[in-house]
Design a protein around this motif. Structure first.
Motif, PDB file in Angstrom:
ATOM      1  N   LYS A 185     153.105  32.897 140.629  1.00 31.68           N
ATOM      2  CA  LYS A 185     153.748  33.756 139.635  1.00 31.68           C
ATOM      3  C   LYS A 185     153.905  35.169 140.186  1.00 31.68           C
ATOM      4  O   LYS A 185     153.010  35.697 140.854  1.00 31.68           O
ATOM      5  CB  LYS A 185     152.905  33.798 138.355  1.00 31.68           C
ATOM      6  N   LYS A 186     155.043  35.779 139.910  1.00 32.95           N
ATOM      7  CA  LYS A 186     155.264  37.140 140.375  1.00 32.95           C
ATOM      8  C   LYS A 186     154.219  38.069 139.764  1.00 32.95           C
ATOM      9  O   LYS A 186     153.966  38.033 138.556  1.00 32.95           O
ATOM     10  CB  LYS A 186     156.668  37.603 139.996  1.00 32.95           C
ATOM     11  N   PRO A 187     153.577  38.903 140.587  1.00 32.02           N
ATOM     12  CA  PRO A 187     152.527  39.788 140.062  1.00 32.02           C
ATOM     13  C   PRO A 187     153.098  40.852 139.135  1.00 32.02           C
ATOM     14  O   PRO A 187     154.294  41.166 139.181  1.00 32.02           O
ATOM     15  CB  PRO A 187     151.934  40.411 141.335  1.00 32.02           C
ATOM     16  N   ASN A 188     152.233  41.386 138.286  1.00 36.71           N
ATOM     17  CA  ASN A 188     152.664  42.457 137.396  1.00 36.71           C
ATOM     18  C   ASN A 188     152.905  43.737 138.189  1.00 36.71           C
ATOM     19  O   ASN A 188     152.681  43.786 139.401  1.00 36.71           O
ATOM     20  CB  ASN A 188     151.657  42.677 136.254  1.00 36.71           C
ATOM     21  N   VAL A 189     153.352  44.772 137.512  1.00 30.56           N
ATOM     22  CA  VAL A 189     153.780  46.003 138.189  1.00 30.56           C
ATOM     23  C   VAL A 189     152.669  46.586 139.052  1.00 30.56           C
ATOM     24  O   VAL A 189     152.900  46.989 140.207  1.00 30.56           O
ATOM     25  CB  VAL A 189     154.250  47.045 137.150  1.00 30.56           C
TER      26      VAL A 189
ATOM     27  N   VAL B  97     149.286  46.668 144.517  1.00 30.96           N
ATOM     28  CA  VAL B  97     147.947  46.351 145.050  1.00 30.96           C
ATOM     29  C   VAL B  97     148.037  45.289 146.137  1.00 30.96           C
ATOM     30  O   VAL B  97     147.449  45.427 147.217  1.00 30.96           O
ATOM     31  CB  VAL B  97     147.014  45.884 143.912  1.00 30.96           C
ATOM     32  N   TYR B  98     148.773  44.193 145.877  1.00 29.10           N
ATOM     33  CA  TYR B  98     148.907  43.106 146.852  1.00 29.10           C
ATOM     34  C   TYR B  98     149.702  43.527 148.089  1.00 29.10           C
ATOM     35  O   TYR B  98     149.575  42.928 149.148  1.00 29.10           O
ATOM     36  CB  TYR B  98     149.570  41.891 146.204  1.00 29.10           C
ATOM     37  N   ARG B  99     150.517  44.558 147.949  1.00 24.79           N
ATOM     38  CA  ARG B  99     151.301  45.022 149.097  1.00 24.79           C
ATOM     39  C   ARG B  99     150.438  45.799 150.076  1.00 24.79           C
ATOM     40  O   ARG B  99     150.612  45.699 151.295  1.00 24.79           O
ATOM     41  CB  ARG B  99     152.468  45.891 148.607  1.00 24.79           C
ATOM     42  N   PHE B 100     149.456  46.557 149.564  1.00 22.02           N
ATOM     43  CA  PHE B 100     148.739  47.477 150.444  1.00 22.02           C
ATOM     44  C   PHE B 100     147.217  47.287 150.478  1.00 22.02           C
ATOM     45  O   PHE B 100     146.589  47.588 151.486  1.00 22.02           O
ATOM     46  CB  PHE B 100     149.034  48.932 150.051  1.00 22.02           C
TER      47      PHE B 100
ATOM     48  N   PHE C  88     157.450  48.949 149.088  1.00 25.37           N
ATOM     49  CA  PHE C  88     156.224  49.370 148.418  1.00 25.37           C
ATOM     50  C   PHE C  88     155.555  48.280 147.584  1.00 25.37           C
ATOM     51  O   PHE C  88     154.487  48.510 147.016  1.00 25.37           O
ATOM     52  CB  PHE C  88     156.512  50.580 147.507  1.00 25.37           C
ATOM     53  N   THR C  89     156.168  47.094 147.478  1.00 25.14           N
ATOM     54  CA  THR C  89     155.603  46.066 146.600  1.00 25.14           C
ATOM     55  C   THR C  89     155.678  44.677 147.217  1.00 25.14           C
ATOM     56  O   THR C  89     156.471  44.424 148.124  1.00 25.14           O
ATOM     57  CB  THR C  89     156.347  46.023 145.245  1.00 25.14           C
ATOM     58  N   LEU C  90     154.844  43.800 146.681  1.00 21.72           N
ATOM     59  CA  LEU C  90     154.947  42.366 146.958  1.00 21.72           C
ATOM     60  C   LEU C  90     155.720  41.741 145.804  1.00 21.72           C
ATOM     61  O   LEU C  90     155.305  41.828 144.653  1.00 21.72           O
ATOM     62  CB  LEU C  90     153.556  41.729 147.052  1.00 21.72           C
ATOM     63  N   GLN C  91     156.849  41.098 146.107  1.00 23.39           N
ATOM     64  CA  GLN C  91     157.687  40.516 145.068  1.00 23.39           C
ATOM     65  C   GLN C  91     157.195  39.137 144.646  1.00 23.39           C
ATOM     66  O   GLN C  91     156.997  38.860 143.481  1.00 23.39           O
ATOM     67  CB  GLN C  91     159.132  40.435 145.556  1.00 23.39           C
TER      68      GLN C  91
END
Length: 253
Positions: A54-58, A63-66, A102-105
């Motif tokens: 499932k796509k993570p919340n905002v 958080v998962y990106r960095f 900046f994010t993990l999609q």
């Protein structure tokens, strides 16, 4: 999209990436859950099992990106760790992450599809043949896992696949791997808590307690009382949470 693929599957690299990129328009749906989806893809004699998380919340996208490994990366690395320890799990193929600056999609975990005869859930919900024997061998499998320092946080009925090898022998394989801890050793209370989500049935807990006591040398009454109390506590919290959700849905109408 970035991906890590086990060297054992380099010859399938292009096909695997194509499966990921076209996940929603190809493949055979195996599990269409609200949170995660699992599809099957086939090439030659290889059957891939690919899980889309499932796509993570905002907040978690950042958080998962960095700061934290994605569920897909953890699943892959934990699977490799389990196999190194001699603990059954479907063979890991790789993990894939769709990132922006900046994010993990979204993320995906791929493993070989494992054919199995039942899950632990069948032992809980049906009058399954040879159930006590399977239950005792499952307890042996879990004890071995604990001895090797593995705490499987999602040790629940649907997350152990079971193969019938014949002659009363069974093999066990863990799935849904993204929540695990690895220790030098695991204390008694943690071991018992790790078995608290497995079954609500007291007679099954009694069988597991008997087998775990034999293996560990712990007092059987202590094992049973501890395991059953933790199971009862989990069941209370589980159904209380369901009741709260039901009431919230009612008041939203």
């Amino acid at each position: 999209m970035i991906g890590i693929i086990s060297p054992n599957y380099n010859s399938y690299k292009s096909f695997i990436f194509d499966c990921i990129l076209n996940f929603y328009s190809s493949g055979k749906m195996l599990s269409n859950g609200k949170r995660n989806k699992i599809k099957i893809f086939e090439i030659d004699s290889l059957t891939l099992n690919i899980k889309s998380f499932k796509k993570p919340n905002v907040i978690n996208k950042f958080v998962y990106r960095f700061f934290r490994k994605s569920k897909a990366q953890r699943s892959y690395e934990f699977a490799l760790n389990l196999l190194e320890k001699g603990i059954g799990t479907p063979k890991p193929i790789g993990y894939f992450e769709n990132r922006s600056l900046f994010t993990l999609q979204d993320s995906y975990y791929a493993c070989e599809h494992l054919k199995y005869d039942l899950t632990y859930r069948e032992l809980v919900e049906t009058d399954y043949p040879d159930a006590e024997n399977i239950l005792r061998q499952f307890t042996q499998f879990t004890y071995d896992m604990h001895q090797k320092g593995v705490e499987f946080l999602d040790h629940s009925p649907g997350n152990t696949l079971i193969q019938n090898k014949g002659n009363g022998k069974y093999d066990f394989f863990l799935v849904d791997l993204n929540r695990m801890k690895f220790h030098e050793s695991i204390d008694f209370q943690t071991r018992m808590k790790n078995l608290s989500k497995i079954t609500p049935h007291k007679e099954m807990v009694a069988v597991m307690s008997n087998e775990y006591a034999k293996l560990s040398g712990e007092n059987e009454e202590l094992v049973f009382n501890t395991m059953w109390q933790l199971t009862a506590d989990f069941q209370y919290r589980f159904y209380r949470k369901k009741r709260i959700k039901k009431h919230l849905k009612f008041w939203k109408k």
